[in-house]
Design a protein around this motif. Structure first.
Motif, PDB file in Angstrom:
ATOM      1  N   ASP A 176       0.829  -1.199   0.000  1.00 37.52           N
ATOM      2  CA  ASP A 176       0.000   0.000   0.000  1.00 37.52           C
ATOM      3  C   ASP A 176       0.872   1.261   0.000  1.00 37.52           C
ATOM      4  O   ASP A 176       0.657   2.187  -0.797  1.00 37.52           O
ATOM      5  N   ARG A 200       2.703   1.690  -3.334  1.00 33.68           N
ATOM      6  CA  ARG A 200       1.811   2.262  -4.347  1.00 33.68           C
ATOM      7  C   ARG A 200       1.692   3.775  -4.184  1.00 33.68           C
ATOM      8  O   ARG A 200       1.780   4.527  -5.164  1.00 33.68           O
ATOM      9  N   ARG A 211       3.114   6.452  -6.876  1.00 32.90           N
ATOM     10  CA  ARG A 211       2.101   7.318  -7.504  1.00 32.90           C
ATOM     11  C   ARG A 211       2.527   8.780  -7.439  1.00 32.90           C
ATOM     12  O   ARG A 211       2.160   9.586  -8.305  1.00 32.90           O
TER      13      ARG A 211
END
Length: 338
Positions: free
Chosen positions: A86, A89, A93
């Motif tokens: 998580d 990511r 991003r």
């Protein structure tokens, strides 16, 4: 061109700049289960928003008894991968490459259960006396680093850094001050290196991405390790496929250390040119011009910032302004960064 904002490619991974967030323990895993919490979900991505090229998350324990504290992050079981994925990511991003520091605290674990070390020597009166590791314990721990690397890959990390510094388990094997073994894991430099050699071999069997090792290049104590003594070992690391040495110092035994801006940079320079191998410089590097000088004078390939990024998550923007370099802001911040 401003060197601090030049891209760098390591084993096919391109970093957009030479600014690295060094691993720093947060002690925010609040259920003693080693899991990611909302603190980590805010803390790490915010530095990606701020423009850091590579973020290496904190020391992450490969075994429960390898935690520095009961609130450390862990990677000893599959259930921990989801939270790690998580934050990977979220960091990616927002433009950063991602790394994880695989670690084992050894005799510096502040836990209630028994702890392990190469020799039964306590760090200080404030720490419990560790149990000297058997060969079976060593083999289990090597396997734990291997499975940790498997989980790091599953979580999507770009870089693995092996923590062999600051007086933790691997550092305890490497230093003659803490390794008093009389078997094949103690005595000569090659024997003291054997545990790290096995850890690196195990990780390399499951990992093909960039591999870093953090070392404590100076023990600051008579009879301990020095930068020149580490050159032999970093040559072995390079031969095993290590891509970069993250050069820190101290903390394997209590010692007086004279600190000043860049006090560890000369150690990085020695390792870089005498091995030779790519290095990261760390330690009271706070000013953009200082960071640029280190790179321009070929004293390191990356600049690792620690506490300065706790004070200022947007340090890359400040550095770009100070050095006259262009930097692309996150789209929602364009109005504020012009």
């Amino acid at each position: 061109m401003v060197k601090l904002f030049e891209p760098l490619t390591i084993k096919g991974l391109e970093l957009k700049n030479r600014i690295v967030m060094a691993p720093m323990c947060m002690y925010e895993s609040d259920q003693e289960d080693g899991h990611i919490t909302d603190w980590h979900r805010v803390h790490y991505p915010s530095r990606a928003v701020g423009g850091v090229g590579l973020i290496i998350i904190e020391a992450t324990a490969v075994q429960p008894r390898g935690r520095i504290s009961s609130r450390d992050l862990g990677i000893w079981e599959d259930g921990q991968v989801e939270g790690l994925a998580d934050i990977v990511r979220l960091m990616k991003r927002n433009g950063a490459k991602t790394g994880i520091q695989l670690a084992h605290a050894g005799r510096k674990a502040a836990l209630e259960e028994s702890i392990h070390a190469p020799s039964a020597l306590a760090f200080s009166d404030r720490y419990q006396e560790p149990v000297e590791m058997t060969k079976e314990d060593i083999a289990e721990t090597v396997e734990a680093f291997k499975t940790g690397a498997v989980r790091a890959k599953a979580a999507g990390f770009d870089v693995i850094e092996v923590h062999a510094a600051h007086g933790y388990l691997i550092n305890q094997f490497l230093s003659p001050l803490t390794n008093k073994r009389e078997d094949e894991y103690g005595g000569s430099a090659e024997n003291r290196y054997r545990f790290l050699r096995e850890v690196l071999d195990a990780i390399n069997s499951v990992w093909d991405g960039p591999l870093f090792v953090r070392i404590s290049a100076n023990d600051y104590t008579v009879g301990g390790m020095t930068p020149d003594a580490y050159v032999e070992m970093t040559k072995w690391m390079k031969a095993q496929g290590v891509d970069l040495i993250d050069v820190s110092s101290g903390a394997v035994v209590p010692a007086q250390i004279s600190v000043f801006p860049g006090y560890q940079v000369s150690f990085s320079e020695t390792i870089k040119h005498e091995t030779p191998i790519a290095t990261g410089a760390v330690g009271l590097i706070t000013e953009p011009l200082h960071a640029e000088e280190i790179l321009q004078n070929d004293r390191a390939d990356l600049v690792f910032l620690a506490r300065e990024l706790l004070r200022d998550p947007y340090w890359p923007r400040r550095a770009a302004k100070a050095l006259g370099a262009g930097i692309t802001p996150p789209v929602p911040y364009e109005r504020g960064w012009v």
